[in-house]
Structure formats: C-alpha cells, structure tokens
Design an enzyme around this catalytic site. Structure first.
Site, PDB file in Angstrom:
ATOM      1  N   ASP A  79      -1.957  -2.155   9.119  1.00 45.80           N
ATOM      2  CA  ASP A  79      -0.830  -2.960   8.568  1.00 45.80           C
ATOM      3  C   ASP A  79       0.400  -2.231   8.912  1.00 45.80           C
ATOM      4  O   ASP A  79       0.532  -0.843   8.761  1.00 45.80           O
ATOM      5  CB  ASP A  79      -0.864  -3.012   7.012  1.00 45.80           C
ATOM      6  CG  ASP A  79       0.410  -3.587   6.455  1.00 45.80           C
ATOM      7  OD1 ASP A  79       1.478  -3.579   7.150  1.00 45.80           O
ATOM      8  OD2 ASP A  79       0.214  -4.280   5.234  1.00 45.80           O
ATOM      9  N   HIS A  80       1.059  -2.592  10.101  1.00 49.04           N
ATOM     10  CA  HIS A  80       1.994  -1.717  10.745  1.00 49.04           C
ATOM     11  C   HIS A  80       3.095  -1.259   9.927  1.00 49.04           C
ATOM     12  O   HIS A  80       3.911  -0.401  10.143  1.00 49.04           O
ATOM     13  CB  HIS A  80       2.607  -2.444  12.001  1.00 49.04           C
ATOM     14  CG  HIS A  80       3.674  -3.613  11.719  1.00 49.04           C
ATOM     15  ND1 HIS A  80       2.999  -4.814  11.349  1.00 49.04           N
ATOM     16  CD2 HIS A  80       4.864  -3.545  11.315  1.00 49.04           C
ATOM     17  CE1 HIS A  80       4.158  -5.722  11.234  1.00 49.04           C
ATOM     18  NE2 HIS A  80       5.394  -4.981  11.133  1.00 49.04           N
TER      19      HIS A  80
ATOM     20  N   HIS B 279       1.870  -6.773   3.626  1.00 52.67           N
ATOM     21  CA  HIS B 279       3.202  -5.753   3.865  1.00 52.67           C
ATOM     22  C   HIS B 279       3.765  -5.392   2.413  1.00 52.67           C
ATOM     23  O   HIS B 279       3.999  -4.428   2.036  1.00 52.67           O
ATOM     24  CB  HIS B 279       4.158  -6.362   4.713  1.00 52.67           C
ATOM     25  CG  HIS B 279       3.786  -6.485   5.954  1.00 52.67           C
ATOM     26  ND1 HIS B 279       2.667  -5.882   6.575  1.00 52.67           N
ATOM     27  CD2 HIS B 279       4.071  -7.517   6.966  1.00 52.67           C
ATOM     28  CE1 HIS B 279       2.598  -6.242   7.744  1.00 52.67           C
ATOM     29  NE2 HIS B 279       3.256  -7.511   8.069  1.00 52.67           N
TER      30      HIS B 279
END
Length: 514
Positions: free
Chosen positions: A188-189, A251
């Site tokens: 999950d960036h 996110h």
C-alpha cells in the site's frame, strides 16, 4: 559510484512481472536507481523484467534509462556507474498463464545468479493485473522458482487484493499454496510515505501528544485524501471498483489504523501489526440499513478546473453513460474501545476535488465557554495537522494573545515542513528497500485485508441494492457534495482539510524543530 550508505541488503535476484509496464517505468525503475545511487543496494544483484512482448536486452536497457531520466529523483551523472547499474537488468518474454514457460524463466534467473554470484535470494514483484496474482504465484512454484534450497523468497503484490472478502480469501488460499504469509508483501504505497511513517514517531516519541491522544482531549479526527485528477485512463478498472474499493478499503483505513492504534509492545512488525488489527476489530461495522446514515457517496459532474472545462464522470472516455459508480466517499466512523469511544473519525476521498491534499486533522476539544478570554465563545479550535501529500509536514494551531491588543485572542500556527528544500524518498524507494531487507512493518498483512473487507462489504452491498438512488453529485473543482458537509455540520463540526490557517496574518513559525 556515488553511494552514500553501506548497504544492509543481501545480494538478490529480482523478477518484475509487468517489467515493461507503466508501474515499472514510473515507480520501480526510478526507485531501484535511487536506492543504488544512495548506497542501499548491494554490489551484486540482478533484475529480470518479464512481459508479454519480445524485447532485446539493449532495447530494454534504453527503456530503463528513459524511465530513470524522466521519473527518478536522482539523475544519471556518471556513465560508468550507469553502465554498472544497467548491466544488471535483462528481459524475458513470458506467457504468465503458461506454466511451461516458467521453466525458461527458472533457467534465466539461475544464470543471472551464477553470473553475478548471487546466493539464491529472490524477490518476485507482481506489477500485473490483480486477476493474475494467484496464477503467477502457483506457476512460480510449479516452475521450481520457489524451492528454498538456499536464500530467501518473497512475493510483492500491488493492490487491490480481491474485490470483497470472499474473493480475497480465495486469493489468499491460492497464494499461500506457494508462499506462506511471512513471505507475502502487500504494497500500500501510502504506507511508504514519509509522514505516514512519521505518525508512529509523532505519537510514541512525544509524551505531549500521546497523553492527549484519547477521547478526553480529542473531539474528532478527519482523514482526507483528495485528488484533482479525474478517472483518466483507468476507467476500465475504476468503474468496477469505485472510490470505496480503490481508496477507502486500503489507503484510508490504513491511515485510520496508524492514527488510532495503541503503542506496540516493541518496535517489531508483528507487534505493530497486532495493534493495527485491534483497531479494525474495534471499528464499528454498519448494517446495510444503516449505511446511508453514516456513509456518503458522490459522483462528479462537469465543472471548471484551473480555468478549463472538464467533463462529468459519465462523459469520460470508456465510462458508461448510465454509470452510478462513486468517485467520492465520505463517512463517519467509530472505534469502539476505551481510548476512542465516542470520537467520530470523519473520512473523505474523491476525484476532481478543488485541491490535491492528503491530510490527517486532529481537532482537540474546545475550552470551556463563557470564560473571560472566551466570553464571546468564538475561540478557534486547537488543531494538529499531519500533512502527507503534496506538502509533507506538521501544523499546530493554538490560541494566543494578539500582539499590541489587550485581551484579544487569535489563532497562531506553528508550521513544520518536512520536504521544503529536502528531497525526501519516494514511497516506492522505502517499500522496495523494506521488502529487500525483509521488514514487513509497512506492508499490509492478511488480517488487515480481511477485516477491512468485512467492514467495506455491507456498504458495497447496500449501494448495489439501491442502484443510484442515494448517489449525490458534486461539481468538478469543488470540495465534494453538500451532503458531505452536512455529515459534520449536524455534529457541530466542519472540514478542516485541505488545511489553511484561519488567519493568514498571524505568526507562522518555520521548521520549529531546527
């Protein structure tokens, strides 16, 4: 070489599925080159790009060079150093659905390991369509690439992980047949962003904040991830995912966990993971009939952005004209535990918003009313703002006496910028480095994925049942539908993100921790 660090990463072979794709070009190659130039990669490593179309090695390295020159933080300066870096990259056309083609892949990887004296450590990065995750994992095992004679084996997966709990559970079982959970790294960036990782330090390294981090002192928490872009070229994916699956399930809930978790017993991935999972277990789940009271969905119409007309969502290329897909989600969430009981967590994410901003705003409780310095009951709130993107930093809004004016109280802001004049690492740099080091702290674990889907699924089912009946609209270039504002207004609150100081004329402290 211009390495500034001594690498703690063991020599490795990396295989990138989707090695000629957009993600490799914009994120992976620039991250690898920057890690190399920063001294985090070992002297010995190899990278094999895997794709559908044939490419010559020379052509692939030219593709690599173009990606680095266009997207990397650090540009090529030394041609000898570049040659030493680029010679580690090669390319192999592979039909990922054909198990027999993995035999050639295994031979190629083994040859690279022999050529560069690598010990057998292998990182497989799946920058491919989500429906291929399970197939690639199974074929890697069938092709003998996961045999653990020596070295470690790790699988890195991009989101989304499933479309709901059942599909995610099936995918998990399929992947675990080849890679046990401790070898799976779900990216999950957002978790690679500097200020997201800084939330832990902000909370647990400062008694000032940790002692106030509860329902006695905090009135509400706001999490916003606003984008100015529209659906662009992602319509085929996005119209089936929507903002709920694309942003909230991963996110937004990850940010919520980072803000709300208890102090871990130790700074180890397992301990941090356990505390994050506890947050999701305490997150109040809504029945389908309650969804519309707590969750708002919207879709952008046409409007003006930067002085230019932009189309509505349903007028975007490849979007069906009758689509009721949501491009905006806002919600009021509750975490039912002793620390957070009664504190609303307001979340908001959307496309075609007026300003790009990812922020967490902590609003502290108001001071008592009718005191001599608050006789008009108009004091502004104390706010702690964690600015994640595009600006990185912290802002603390407090009240103080206005200089030269007797007994007049005004808000002042102490503002710290984390990336002003400093070239901070990109998220993929941090996450690739962590994966190579075997640090799973900022990767998503299966329990987090499963519990997130269990929260999201009833919301999705409720929306699917009513079609577009409760789909709000908002003009492109606005802050979202009015229903989103009403969600807070009825509780006596308002959105503070994107955060702008209440009084532009007040004092602004710069880099208060110099």
């Amino acid at each position: 070489m211009t390495n500034a660090q001594s690498s703690s990463i063991e020599p490795f072979a990396m295989v990138i599925f989707g090695g000629a794709g957009d993600l490799a070009q914009r994120k992976l190659f620039p991250a690898l080159y920057t890690l190399h130039r920063s001294g985090f990669l070992p002297e010995n490593f190899s990278v094999l790009g895997v794709g559908r179309s044939p490419r010559e090695t020379k052509e692939y390295r030219q593709f690599l060079r173009k990606a680095v020159m266009q997207y990397a933080r650090i540009k090529v300066e030394d041609e000898n150093d570049w040659s030493a870096f680029a010679e580690r990259f090669d390319y192999l056309p592979v039909d990922v659905n054909d198990a027999s083609s993995y035999k050639e892949l295994a031979i190629t990887v083994a040859n690279q390991e022999k050529q560069f004296s690598l010990p057998g450590n292998r990182l497989f990065y799946l920058a491919v369509a989500p429906e291929l995750f399970g197939t690639v994992a199974e074929n890697l095992k069938a092709g003998g690439l996961t045999e653990k004679e020596n070295g470690w084996k790790r699988l890195v997966i991009e989101k989304p992980f499933g479309r709901d709990y059942q599909s995610a559970k099936s995918l998990q079982a399929q992947i675990n047949g080849s890679f046990p959970e401790d070898e799976v790294y779900r990216i999950d960036h957002y978790l690679g962003k500097e200020m997201v990782q800084n939330i832990e330090m902000l909370r647990f390294a400062n008694s000032l904040f940790e002692n106030l981090w509860n329902n006695r002192y905090i009135s509400n928490v706001q999490i916003t991830a606003a984008e100015t872009v529209g659906v662009e070229n992602r319509a085929s994916y996005y119209d089936h995912a929507g903002a709920l699956r694309d942003m909230v399930q991963n996110h937004i809930l990850q940010l919520l966990m980072m803000v709300a978790m208890e102090p871990p017993s130790r700074l180890k991935p397992e301990a941090i993971h356990d505390e994050k999972v506890k947050v999701l277990r305490s997150l109040r789940r809504y029945d389908e009939e309650d969804v519309d009271r707590y969750i708002i969905r919207g879709q952008y119409t046409g409007g003006l952005m930067d002085g230019k007309e932009v189309p509505s969502y349903v007028a975007e290329e490849n979007v069906p004209a009758d689509s009721v897909n949501e491009t905006f989600v806002a919600g009021k969430l509750y975490i039912d535990n002793f620390r957070w009981s009664g504190v609303p967590f307001y979340i908001r994410t959307g496309k075609r918003m007026d300003e790009k901003s990812t922020e967490v705003v902590i609003q502290f409780r108001d001071v008592p009313k009718n005191l001599y310095f608050n006789k008009d009951n108009d004091l502004g709130p104390n706010l702690l703002v964690i600015k994640i993107n595009p600006e990185e930093g912290l802002a603390l809004q407090i009240n103080a006496k206005k200089p030269g004016v007797a007994n007049q109280v005004v808000p002042i802001v102490m503002d710290f910028c984390n990336n002003c004049g400093v070239d901070t690492p990109e998220a993929y740099e941090s996450l690739i480095r962590d994966a190579l080091e075997g640090d799973r702290t900022f990767f998503t674990h299966w329990e987090e994925v499963s519990l997130a889907w269990k929260f999201i699924d009833p919301i999705r089912r409720a929306w699917d049942k009513d079609g577009g009946e409760n789909l709000a609209t908002y003009e492109a270039g606005s802050q979202g539908p009015k229903e989103s504002d009403a969600l807070l207004n009825r509780d006596g609150f308002q959105w503070y993100s994107p955060y702008h100081p209440m009084d532009k004329s007040v004092i602004h402290g710069q880099e208060i921790n110099e």
